[in-house]
Design an enzyme around this catalytic site. Structure first.
Site, PDB file in Angstrom:
ATOM      1  N   CYS A 122       4.606  -7.522   3.793  1.00 20.38           N
ATOM      2  CA  CYS A 122       3.465  -8.362   4.198  1.00 20.38           C
ATOM      3  C   CYS A 122       3.428  -9.663   3.395  1.00 20.38           C
ATOM      4  O   CYS A 122       2.335 -10.153   3.043  1.00 20.38           O
ATOM      5  CB  CYS A 122       2.132  -7.611   4.056  1.00 20.38           C
ATOM      6  SG  CYS A 122       2.044  -6.153   5.070  1.00 20.38           S
ATOM      7  N   LYS A 150      -4.967   2.332  -3.881  1.00 19.15           N
ATOM      8  CA  LYS A 150      -3.856   1.934  -4.757  1.00 19.15           C
ATOM      9  C   LYS A 150      -4.142   2.300  -6.212  1.00 19.15           C
ATOM     10  O   LYS A 150      -3.360   2.008  -7.102  1.00 19.15           O
ATOM     11  CB  LYS A 150      -3.592   0.440  -4.622  1.00 19.15           C
ATOM     12  CG  LYS A 150      -3.051   0.033  -3.237  1.00 19.15           C
ATOM     13  CD  LYS A 150      -2.566  -1.391  -3.256  1.00 19.15           C
ATOM     14  CE  LYS A 150      -2.480  -2.031  -1.895  1.00 19.15           C
ATOM     15  NZ  LYS A 150      -1.389  -1.549  -1.066  1.00 19.15           N
ATOM     16  N   GLN A 192      -2.910  -5.081  -6.709  1.00 17.22           N
ATOM     17  CA  GLN A 192      -1.770  -4.513  -7.443  1.00 17.22           C
ATOM     18  C   GLN A 192      -1.985  -4.533  -8.954  1.00 17.22           C
ATOM     19  O   GLN A 192      -1.052  -4.241  -9.710  1.00 17.22           O
ATOM     20  CB  GLN A 192      -0.482  -5.276  -7.107  1.00 17.22           C
ATOM     21  CG  GLN A 192      -0.095  -5.224  -5.649  1.00 17.22           C
ATOM     22  CD  GLN A 192       0.276  -3.819  -5.177  1.00 17.22           C
ATOM     23  OE1 GLN A 192       0.455  -2.891  -5.976  1.00 17.22           O
ATOM     24  NE2 GLN A 192       0.383  -3.638  -3.874  1.00 17.22           N
ATOM     25  N   ASP A 223      -7.196 -11.471  -6.058  1.00 20.42           N
ATOM     26  CA  ASP A 223      -6.800 -10.272  -5.315  1.00 20.42           C
ATOM     27  C   ASP A 223      -6.197  -9.306  -6.337  1.00 20.42           C
ATOM     28  O   ASP A 223      -5.072  -9.485  -6.800  1.00 20.42           O
ATOM     29  CB  ASP A 223      -5.774 -10.681  -4.250  1.00 20.42           C
ATOM     30  CG  ASP A 223      -5.139  -9.491  -3.548  1.00 20.42           C
ATOM     31  OD1 ASP A 223      -5.472  -8.339  -3.903  1.00 20.42           O
ATOM     32  OD2 ASP A 223      -4.311  -9.725  -2.646  1.00 20.42           O
ATOM     33  N   HIS A 252       0.014 -11.997  -0.507  1.00 21.70           N
ATOM     34  CA  HIS A 252       0.093 -11.004   0.566  1.00 21.70           C
ATOM     35  C   HIS A 252      -0.589 -11.599   1.806  1.00 21.70           C
ATOM     36  O   HIS A 252      -1.500 -12.429   1.677  1.00 21.70           O
ATOM     37  CB  HIS A 252      -0.667  -9.760   0.085  1.00 21.70           C
ATOM     38  CG  HIS A 252      -0.574  -8.572   0.971  1.00 21.70           C
ATOM     39  ND1 HIS A 252      -1.406  -8.391   2.048  1.00 21.70           N
ATOM     40  CD2 HIS A 252       0.225  -7.494   0.925  1.00 21.70           C
ATOM     41  CE1 HIS A 252      -1.118  -7.242   2.628  1.00 21.70           C
ATOM     42  NE2 HIS A 252      -0.128  -6.667   1.968  1.00 21.70           N
TER      43      HIS A 252
HETATM   44  N1  C6P Z   1       0.071  -4.144  -0.195  1.00 18.10           N
HETATM   45  C1  C6P Z   1       2.226  -3.031  -0.240  1.00 18.10           C
HETATM   46  O1  C6P Z   1       2.579  -3.982  -0.934  1.00 18.10           O
HETATM   47  P1  C6P Z   1      -5.133  -3.075   1.670  1.00 18.10           P
HETATM   48  O2  C6P Z   1      -4.200  -2.899   2.828  1.00 18.10           O
HETATM   49  O3  C6P Z   1      -6.391  -3.798   2.058  1.00 18.10           O
HETATM   50  O4  C6P Z   1      -5.374  -1.827   0.899  1.00 18.10           O
HETATM   51  O5  C6P Z   1      -4.362  -4.024   0.612  1.00 18.10           O
HETATM   52  C2  C6P Z   1      -3.879  -5.257   1.029  1.00 18.10           C
HETATM   53  C3  C6P Z   1      -3.159  -5.937  -0.077  1.00 18.10           C
HETATM   54  C4  C6P Z   1      -3.710  -7.076  -0.625  1.00 18.10           C
HETATM   55  N2  C6P Z   1      -3.121  -7.712  -1.649  1.00 18.10           N
HETATM   56  C5  C6P Z   1      -1.985  -7.275  -2.199  1.00 18.10           C
HETATM   57  C6  C6P Z   1      -1.396  -8.005  -3.361  1.00 18.10           C
HETATM   58  C7  C6P Z   1      -1.374  -6.120  -1.685  1.00 18.10           C
HETATM   59  O6  C6P Z   1      -0.246  -5.686  -2.244  1.00 18.10           O
HETATM   60  C8  C6P Z   1      -1.957  -5.447  -0.588  1.00 18.10           C
HETATM   61  C9  C6P Z   1      -1.305  -4.246   0.019  1.00 18.10           C
HETATM   62  C10 C6P Z   1       0.811  -2.977   0.263  1.00 18.10           C
HETATM   63  O7  C6P Z   1       2.990  -2.109   0.049  1.00 18.10           O
HETATM   64  C11 C6P Z   1       0.772  -2.769   1.739  1.00 18.10           C
HETATM   65  S1  C6P Z   1       1.512  -4.112   2.636  1.00 18.10           S
END
Ligand code: C6P
Length: 418
Positions: A376, A238, A215, A212, A135
Site C-alpha cells: 500500500c 497492529k 507501525q 500516523d 501508506h
Molecule cells: N499497513 C501493512 O503494511 P489499518 O489498515 O487502518 O489498520 O492501517 C493502515 C496503515 C496506516 N499507516 C501505516 C504506516 C500502515 O502500515 C498501515 C497498514 C499494513 O502490511 C497493511 S497495508
C-alpha cells in the site's frame, strides 16, 4: 509514561521471549508441516491470551450497549468502555481521556481528520504536506480532500537510504501549508522518522501535524505530549489487539473546534427536524454503537505491552533487527530496501530478479510468513524504482532462531532460481 528510574529497572529485567511466546497460542501451530515462523507483524499482530480472555469475558459477562442502558450490564459495559479510553490516554500520555477518540483504525483516524479538520481549514490553492514514504491511508484521504477543495498534496522527498529530507521539508513548508501528515515509522523501510523535530519545525510556523503511528506503537514508547503533535492515530490490531478498533488522539482545542464526522446516535445533544446540537468530546466523533469489545480488547493489549515494557520491547527488537540485517546481507543477491540510521522492526528486501511474490510463496512452504507486494505504498515503490518488495516484519515474540529460519529459506529460494 514510566519515570526514568522505572524505565532503567525495566530494562534490567531479562526479556523472556519463551514465556512471551506461551501467551500467543496461535504461534504453536505448524504450517505445511513446519513450525510457523510469523514475520508479517506489520500487516497484523497476533493476540495474547490476556486479550482473547478479556474479549471473551466481556461477551460472556458484561455484553450490553454503552451510554444507554440503565441496567447493571449497561453500566458495566459503559464503565469498561470508559476505562479502555483511560488506558489509551495513559498509554499515549495524553492529557485528557476526552482527547481519545475510538475509531476503526489508523485509516479511519486519518479520514476523520481529513474530513473534519481538513474540510474546515483547507481551501483552494492550499497545500497538504506528506512524505514519499506514506501508506495509501495517509495519502488518499488527503487527495480526496484536495480534490474537493482545489488544494494540492505535496510530498517531502526521502534519501536513497529511506530517510526523510528535513532540508527539503523546511523548504516545502510555506504560507499555504495547512497540515503536515507523516508516518512515525515506515511500514516498508522501517525508518523511524524524527517526528518530534518535524512537529517542532511545523509548530514554529503555526502548522498542525498529524502522525500516523500505525507501525510505531507496538515497538517503542509514544508520548504525544513529548512529541507535541496535534493528532496521533494507530490501529489496535497492529499492537496485539482486535481488528476494527483503533485510536485517534487529538488536541482538545482542535477537536472541539472541528466539525462533526459521522452523524447518528451517541454523538448528539438534542435533535429536532430543524436542527441538531452535538455531544461533547469524545462522543461527538463516535456516532453509533462503537466497537465496545474491540476497545476493551485494545486496552487489554496496551496493558499487556506496558507490563512487559515498551523500552524492553524496543531494545529486544533492536537486537533482532541487527541480527536480521547482518545475516540477510549475506544471502547472495539480497538487497535491503531501507537502511536508515534509525530503524524499527522491518526488513524489506529484493532478491536478485526473483519476484517478491515467488519469494513469499516459497517461504510459505517453509512455514515462514512474510508479505510481498507494494505494501500500500505505490508512490514509495516508484521512488525506490521497484514494483514490489518482500518484507519480514518483527514483533516482540519473534526469535533469533526464526530469523535464521528465514535466512535459511531465502538461501533455498536462491537455489530454486539459480
Ligand atoms: N499497513 C501493512 O503494511 P489499518 O489498515 O487502518 O489498520 O492501517 C493502515 C496503515 C496506516 N499507516 C501505516 C504506516 C500502515 O502500515 C498501515 C497498514 C499494513 O502490511 C497493511 S497495508
Amino acid at each position: 509514561m514510566a519515570d526514568d528510574s522505572r524505565r532503567v529497572r525495566d530494562l534490567e529485567r531479562p526479556f523472556d521471549v519463551t514465556a512471551i511466546r506461551r501467551d500467543f497460542p496461535i504461534l504453536e501451530q505448524r504450517v505445511h508441516g513446519k513450525p510457523l515462523v510469523y514475520l508479517d507483524n506489520a500487516a497484523t499482530t497476533h493476540k495474547p491470551q490476556a486479550v482473547l480472555e478479556t474479549v471473551r469475558r466481556y461477551y460472556v459477562e458484561d455484553n450490553a450497549n454503552v451510554r444507554r442502558g440503565v441496567h447493571a450490564l449497561g453500566e458495566r459495559a459503559t464503565n469498561a468502555y470508559a476505562a479502555a479510553r483511560e488506558t489509551v490516554r495513559r498509554f499515549l500520555n495524553a492529557p485528557d481521556p476526552d482527547e481519545v477518540v475510538f475509531v476503526r483504525g489508523a485509516t479511519e483516524g486519518i479520514n476523520l481528520v481529513a474530513q473534519t479538520y481538513g474540510r474546515a481549514h483547507v481551501g483552494a490553492g492550499d497545500e497538504i504536506l506528506l512524505s514519499e514514504m506514506e501508506h495509501h491511508s495517509n495519502i488518499v484521504p488527503w487527495q480526496i480532500l484536495a480534490g474537493e477543495k482545489g488544494a494540492r498534496v505535496r510530498a517531502i522527498p526521502i534519501t536513497d537510504a529511506g530517510e526523510m529530507r528535513l532540508d527539503e521539508y523546511e523548504r516545502l513548508l510555506n504560507g499555504r501549508t495547512r497540515i503536515v501528515a507523516v508516518t512515525h515509522v515506515s511500514n516498508v523501510l522501517g525508518t523511524v522518522n524524527p517526528v518530534a523535530e518535524i512537529v517542532r519545525i511545523a509548530k514554529s510556523r503555526g502548522i498542525p501535524v498529524l502522525i500516523d503511528g500505525a507501525q510505531a506503537v507496538a515497538h517503542m514508547p509514544v508520548d504525544v505530549q513529548a512529541l507535541g503533535c496535534d493528532f496521533y492515530t494507530f490501529s489496535g490490531h497492529k499492537i496485539f489487539g482486535p481488528t476494527g478498533a483503533g485510536v485517534l488522539y487529538g488536541r482538545r482545542a482542535l477537536l472541539e473546534a472541528m466539525p462533526v464526522y459521522q452523524g447518528g446516535g451517541g454523538m448528539i445533544g438534542q435533535v429536532t427536524f430543524e436542527r441538531t446540537t452535538y455531544a461533547q468530546l469524545p462522543n461527538k466523533f463516535e456516532a453509533g454503537t462503537p466497537n465496545i469489545a474491540g476497545a476493551i480488547g485494545l486496552a487489554a493489549a496496551l496493558d499487556y505491552v506496558t507490563a512487559i515494557g515498551l523500552d524492553r520491547i524496543a531494545s529486544y527488537e533492536r537486537e533482532l533487527l541487527a541480527h536480521g540485517t547482518e545475516t540477510m546481507a549475506q544471502v547472495p543477491g539480497l538487497r535491503l530496501t531501507g537502511t536508515a540510521r534509525s530503524k524499527a522492526a522491518i526488513l524489506s528486501f529484493v532478491l536478485g530478479d526473483v519476484h517478491p511474490h515467488d519469494i513469499g510463496t516459497i517461504l510459505d512452504r517453509a512455514g515462514v510468513a512474510i508479505r510481498a507486494g507494494h505494501h500500500c505504498c505505490q508512490p514509495l515503490m516508484a521512488r525506490l524504482g521497484v514494483s514490489a518488495t518482500a518484507r519480514a516484519s518483527l514483533a516482540l515474540y519473534n526469535t533469533r532462531d526464526e530469523i535464521d529460519a528465514l535466512v535459511g529459506a531465502l538461501r533455498d529460494v536462491r537455489k530454486v532460481f539459480a
